[in-house]
Scaffold this motif. Sequence first.
Motif, short mmCIF file in Angstrom:
data_model
loop_
_atom_site.label_atom_id
_atom_site.label_comp_id
_atom_site.label_asym_id
_atom_site.label_seq_id
_atom_site.Cartn_x
_atom_site.Cartn_y
_atom_site.Cartn_z
N GLN A 92 5.79 -4.73 -31.59
CA GLN A 92 6.91 -5.26 -32.39
C GLN A 92 7.33 -6.60 -31.83
OE1 GLN A 92 9.57 -1.82 -32.11
NE2 GLN A 92 8.97 -1.20 -34.18
N TYR B 261 9.22 -9.99 -33.70
CA TYR B 261 10.62 -9.92 -34.13
C TYR B 261 11.27 -11.30 -34.08
CZ TYR B 261 15.47 -8.22 -34.41
OH TYR B 261 16.77 -7.98 -34.78
N ASP C 195 4.34 -2.46 -38.46
CA ASP C 195 3.36 -2.52 -37.38
C ASP C 195 2.09 -1.79 -37.77
OD1 ASP C 195 3.37 0.41 -36.36
OD2 ASP C 195 5.47 -0.12 -36.65
#
Lengths: 521, 350
Positions: free
Chosen positions: B117, B120, B168
């Motif tokens: 992740q 971001y 994801d």
Amino acid sequence: MANESVIGVTDPETKSEVKSEVSSEVKSEVSPQASNDVYEPIHSKSPVFYDLYERKAELQHQTHYCPGCGHGVAHKLIAEALQELGLQDKTIFVSPVGCSVFAYYYFDVGNVQVAHGRAPASATAIKRSCPGRIVISYQGDGDLAAIGTAEIVHAANRGEKITVFFVNNAIYGMTGGQMAPTTMVGQKSTTSPWGRRPSNEGFPLHMAELLATLEAPAYIERVALSDNKNIMKARRAIRKALEIQRDGAGFSFVEILSPCPTIWGKDPVEARRWVLDKMIPTFPLNVFRDRRPEIPAGNEPPQRPVADVLGITPKAEARDVSKPKHAHHFKDVKIKIAGFGGQGVLLLGQLLIEMGMREGLEVSWLPSYGPEMRSGSAHCHVCLSKERIGSPLISHPDVLVAMNEYSLRKFAHEVASGGVILYNGASLPADFSAPDVQVVSIPASEIADKLGSTKATNIVMMGALLEETECLAPGTALSVLEDKVKKLNLLEIDRKALTAGRLFIDEQAHIGAVSQPDGFA
Amino acid sequence: MRQLCKGNVAVVKGAILAGCRGYYGYPITPASEIAEAAALYFPQVGGTFIQAESEVAAINMVYGAAAAGVRAMSGSSGPGLSLMQEGMSYLAGAELPCVIVDVMRGGPGLGNIAPEQSDYFAMVKGGGHGNYRNIVLAPASVQEMADFTMLAFDLADKYRNPAVVLTDGFVGQMMEPLDLEDREIQPPEKPWAVKGTPETRANFISSIYLETDELEEHQRRMEAKYMRAQEAEPRCEICHAADAEVLLVGYGIVSRVLLSTVEALRKEGVKAGLFRPITLWPYPSKALVEAAAKVQKVLVVELSNGQMLEDVRLALNGKVPVEFYGRVGGNVPSVQELQEQVLTRMAVAV
Ligand SMILES: Cc1ncc(C[n+]2csc(CCOP(=O)(O)OP(=O)(O)O)c2C)c(N)n1
Ligand code: SF4
Ligand SMILES: [Mg+2]
């Protein structure tokens, strides 16, 4: 002074336009009225140009181009062609980044300004979105031949039905005279201060020739704004390129050798002469392509209703998949299936979730993907649950289906205590042990082989899994197989494989080789 | 009726239902199924699919289609998104709506293809140049991949701004039941679009504002719409928070693991709750403050080195201790691992 001399060498037709379009600070000293008194304009400004350039902050009656700049002439020729062909209302003009970034100040057509070099990409999608319209990508040499090389080559190669006007002035005008990919050998620029050296900067790019190596383009010509005769040729080329687009005949491209007096440090007349004497020998004028290409259509995709394409079954028509009355003695079951690629590991998982879904359960399937698969092994995680599934990632499976020894050894330790390992093998490796876990060996490959196809190994394992855990109903398995396996002979083998897997477990239980699990009670 | 579907494929199905008719993309694992499904479906429903020569071209094609008033999209993963940043800035600057899907993988550089992740910052804070925002939605299931793609198109049009579906590799690759309604959405009229018609001849798409005051005014207008979005659009999901002593915060696939963790912890008598942002921009800060009002501790879990963490800290502004647990490189923490994290941290807290 410089400006006057430009007018001096133009024919009457061009003259009036050079005056109004390629104007300058010098020019602006002459009021429009005054000039009207002096010159009798033979052609008024094309109505494809705005009357007043209101998007410009100031000096709205003249362009921002320098005196003698080729962009002004090119604009005029394009505007006239659009007018003659009656295309004004259909045209979308894509302005690049470069001195012509403000083309939208002038052209009274739909305007889209785009990123440096990307006009052919944006124009592609505009044209695909508005198929019957005229889409013009107007670009400089830095824009088209340097930063946007990929976009122009691929738009041309796809045969996009757009028209590209490529203004080659051998320099980056807008940013103040840096080297362009078309800067000529020996030509000085602020970033080739010793003159372009092929040893350091390579040779000038010949975009027209380069694109002419492609199959798709319909029309490729190089013209020059060097003298009246060539300007007339340019006018014809520009018109022809637009006609080709109007007729939907293919990709058309006109490279326009164009003076940039300001950066070249020449007056407008010298600049034109430089185009004639220096640029044309390097960039020969020619029609490089002029044919209506035969583009094979290939297999036309069928046109179908959205719901059909997306596999949406209307609720009313939904086949009555009457949920098999299977008692699920669990809150959830977590299954990990692992083996070599080609053993149907991922497919087995997908079949299980299809069954689970049909039995009204929440299901998830998470595969291993990418390089891991390339190395030859694959695994997937299957969750069957009566409730919303949290993590689809299983760290401690209740059941491990190990399709080979490697997977058995790799994942056995993950299995939750009280869980089950179903191993595809006649017997367990001698040194293998898994405390707190029930391990069952099933010679699934051999069974499948005997039934006619080792490909059914995963289905033998499925039978074993269903019989061993009772997590899903064998009847559901059959109906899923019937829906998914299209070849009848394979379906027959799969049916037998399913039964064989179940029977194997049954017999094992019968002879007391393994005890019945209670992991899912 | 429910159908089994991969997350990446669900994106395309949602997009088509949302009236999207332009897909421009370039393959990259773990997002390639988006392009593959688009290649299969779009041409059958009268849409356009082009495999672009690069993500740079792809995003500029999206720009072109959006300028022509078509609902258009692209999908990619980290490296591709890096290449799209200039284009996304142009789209935002020219106030063109579009949907971009980022199926995040491990980075930086080529990294790997396992889930992370770590985009971001790039997506939520706006990885391109200039003052702009992306609207960012974070699906955690296959159903949401479709639903949020549809929502993203609505928000993109509503605010005339790019919207990102940020997910994801796991959510993209996994299969779950998908329930789609046979109801096609008619995209809103776009009188500003440039379509090559007499009615749209005066229209003009650009991000250029040459005069300083003009550009400032343009940006102020953009800011104003961003403020409207901040008021109207934050979305989140909150589970078991009412009596929670520890609030776990995560989005996307992590929120799924956290849900299982919360349930496991509750079985052990630990009052844990879950706060899951659905919009990452605008961030559901107000809801987070409320959900965290009575907890002793907030634990942010991410597949990153602490990116969303900054938004949690900004929202809570020191009112509650905020701790962080991150896994990177493609590792996804297990329920047991997170349970332990919570237990040790709470043991210290109590
Ligand atoms: C990504 C990016 N890089 C660099 C620039 C700066 N830039 C603007 S115009 C230009 C060169 C334009 O030259 P050319 O295409 O030859 O147009 P001309 O001005 O000569 O007509 C450059 C490098 C930019 N706008 N965007
Ligand atoms: S710098 Fe050159 S290309 Fe640019 S407007 Fe002036 S003459 Fe034309
Ligand atoms: Mg140039």
